[in-house]
Design an enzyme around this catalytic site. Structure first.
Site, PDB file in Angstrom:
ATOM      1  N   HIS A 141      32.583  70.394  25.593  1.00 33.66           N
ATOM      2  CA  HIS A 141      31.954  70.740  24.323  1.00 33.66           C
ATOM      3  C   HIS A 141      32.920  71.411  23.350  1.00 33.66           C
ATOM      4  O   HIS A 141      32.509  71.834  22.263  1.00 33.66           O
ATOM      5  CB  HIS A 141      30.735  71.631  24.560  1.00 33.66           C
ATOM      6  CG  HIS A 141      29.674  70.957  25.380  1.00 33.66           C
ATOM      7  ND1 HIS A 141      28.730  70.125  24.829  1.00 33.66           N
ATOM      8  CD2 HIS A 141      29.443  70.969  26.716  1.00 33.66           C
ATOM      9  CE1 HIS A 141      27.945  69.655  25.780  1.00 33.66           C
ATOM     10  NE2 HIS A 141      28.361  70.164  26.944  1.00 33.66           N
TER      11      HIS A 141
ATOM     12  N   SER B 227      27.430  74.693  27.793  1.00 33.83           N
ATOM     13  CA  SER B 227      26.572  73.661  27.219  1.00 33.83           C
ATOM     14  C   SER B 227      25.166  74.125  26.896  1.00 33.83           C
ATOM     15  O   SER B 227      24.508  73.545  26.034  1.00 33.83           O
ATOM     16  CB  SER B 227      26.506  72.466  28.170  1.00 33.83           C
ATOM     17  OG  SER B 227      25.954  72.843  29.419  1.00 33.83           O
TER      18      SER B 227
ATOM     19  N   LYS C 244      31.192  62.909  23.720  1.00 36.41           N
ATOM     20  CA  LYS C 244      30.559  63.917  22.865  1.00 36.41           C
ATOM     21  C   LYS C 244      31.209  63.872  21.481  1.00 36.41           C
ATOM     22  O   LYS C 244      30.850  63.031  20.667  1.00 36.41           O
ATOM     23  CB  LYS C 244      30.635  65.279  23.537  1.00 36.41           C
ATOM     24  CG  LYS C 244      29.851  65.303  24.864  1.00 36.41           C
ATOM     25  CD  LYS C 244      29.931  66.615  25.566  1.00 36.41           C
ATOM     26  CE  LYS C 244      29.073  66.632  26.822  1.00 36.41           C
ATOM     27  NZ  LYS C 244      29.547  65.692  27.868  1.00 36.41           N
TER      28      LYS C 244
END
Length: 403
Positions: free
Chosen positions: A213, A185, A248
């Site tokens: 991610h 990240s 996300k």
């Protein structure tokens, strides 16, 4: 006692401010898309994890609104009476997108990582982790009571030494869990998952990949948005435990763990952070189902990759010293906390919001700008950011900003 507490927290806050490490909230009028009104000012945001622009997608918002008709909340934990049909649909969709047999919903990625690690290992077992792992993986390992081993970032040789050590001490029957981020990240780089999976097979360790991610932003031809494990060619057998977040690339909230049917049944029985908490609100689950349908074909991930390549090629022309990252996370390490804050403030004055990341989130001496890209950024916005960034860096150097 109250005075003692007040004195303690006041001292620590004073120290944090003196170190230029004090954090404060920015207030957004609405989710950035990527334009946003931040603290009353219009800015272009390059600090969001909404990698595909789904947090503001009208179909996702409409799906959430329809989901809210089922109730404002789940009313109880999933195993009491808080599990709805929409939750089941979402779990099935996640399993489909990741190429796994089943999936299980969690309230957050932090809860998922802590819950899974503690359900799988404990005293007498081993947890092996990359030194730059996310805090949720680190805390999960520490809380589990298992012996905790770390290895140098993305270093297969160092990893093998720790796996050898763990297997030698655990014996033939001891459990070893290797937990890593798929995409890191703060650095944006990707773990060498194929090599890690091969080492896990050699030393009979279980590979757990945090796809916070990676999910939605990358994948394989067969599973274009499944994440970094899919991009590395790993299937359910070679990467048996996959955690992903829904706040996300999916633009909503919550998290999941995907794997074999047996693994999901096991976690349903033994993952305390799943069992003892209220279920995901049905509106969020409905929004997630729609978001995953939109990301499923991989077209949004493809657009994101085009934006990443455009950003890096233009940054190279300007001589900006970016880290080696092919993900949506593009760090610019400046080292000094004062410099990072000065450049971030200059960018904000120019109309761009970029995260200024400082210790303890990153190691001392590696303070950085964390630039995050989205499929909905335009090339004009990217060019504007890079021009403003080059100007801000030049002015900061001229001004002689230093620790």
């Amino acid at each position: 006692m109250t005075n003692s507490l007040d004195s303690f927290v006041a001292q620590r806050l004073t120290e944090r401010r003196a170190q230029q490490l004090f954090r404060s909230h920015k207030t957004l009028a609405a989710a950035p898309g990527p334009n946003a009104r931040v603290d009353g000012r219009e800015l272009v945001t390059f600090s969001s994890n909404d990698y595909l622009g789904l947090a503001t997608h009208p179909q996702v918002i409409a799906a959430q609104q329809r989901g809210a008709e089922l109730g404002a909340g789940a009313t109880a934990s999933h195993l009491v009476n808080g599990h709805f049909e929409i939750h089941q649909q979402l779990q099935q969709k996640i399993a489909e997108l990741t190429g796994r047999e089943a999936a299980l919903l969690f309230g957050s990625g932090y809860m998922a990582n802590v819950g899974v690690i503690n359900a799988l290992v404990g005293r007498g077992d081993f947890v092996v982790q990359d030194k730059l792992n996310h805090a949720s993986l680190i805390d999960g390992g520490r809380l589990s009571g298992a012996q905790y081993l770390r290895f140098a970032h993305n270093d297969p040789v160092a990893l093998e030494r720790q796996l050898q050590r763990a297997r030698a001490q655990a014996g033939d029957s001891g459990k070893i869990l290797l937990a890593v981020d798929g995409v890191y990240s703060m650095d944006g780089d990707t773990a060498p998952l194929a090599a890690m999976a091969a080492l896990c097979e050699t030393y009979d360790a279980w590979l757990m990949v945090d796809e916070a991610h990676g999910f939605g932003a990358m994948g394989s031809e067969a599973f274009p948005c499944a994440g970094s494990a899919a991009a590395a060619g790993l299937d359910q057998a070679s990467a048996p435990i996959v955690m992903g977040t829904l706040g996300k690339a999916a633009g909503n909230a919550g998290a999941f763990v995907a794997g074999s049917r047996a693994l999901i049944d096991y976690l349903t029985q033994f993952a305390r952070t799943y069992i003892y908490t209220t279920g995901m609100p049905p509106a969020v689950a409905a929004g997630c189902v729609q978001a995953l349908s939109l990301m499923q074909g991989g077209s949004l991930a493809w657009i994101l990759q085009q934006r990443i390549e455009y950003f890096r090629s233009r940054a190279a022309l300007l001589g900006l010293p970016l880290e080696e990252s092919t993900s949506a996370i593009q760090p610019l390490v400046l080292g000094c906390e004062n410099t990072v804050l000065a450049v971030a403030q200059a960018l904000q004055k120019a109309g761009y919001l970029v995260g200024a990341i400082r210790p303890p989130t990153v190691p001392a001496g590696t303070a950085r700008l964390r630039i995050t890209l989205s499929a909905v950024h335009s090339e004009v916005q990217i060019d504007g950011l890079l021009t403003a960034l080059a100007t801000a860096l030049e002015k900061t150097q001229v001004a002689g900003v230093s620790p």
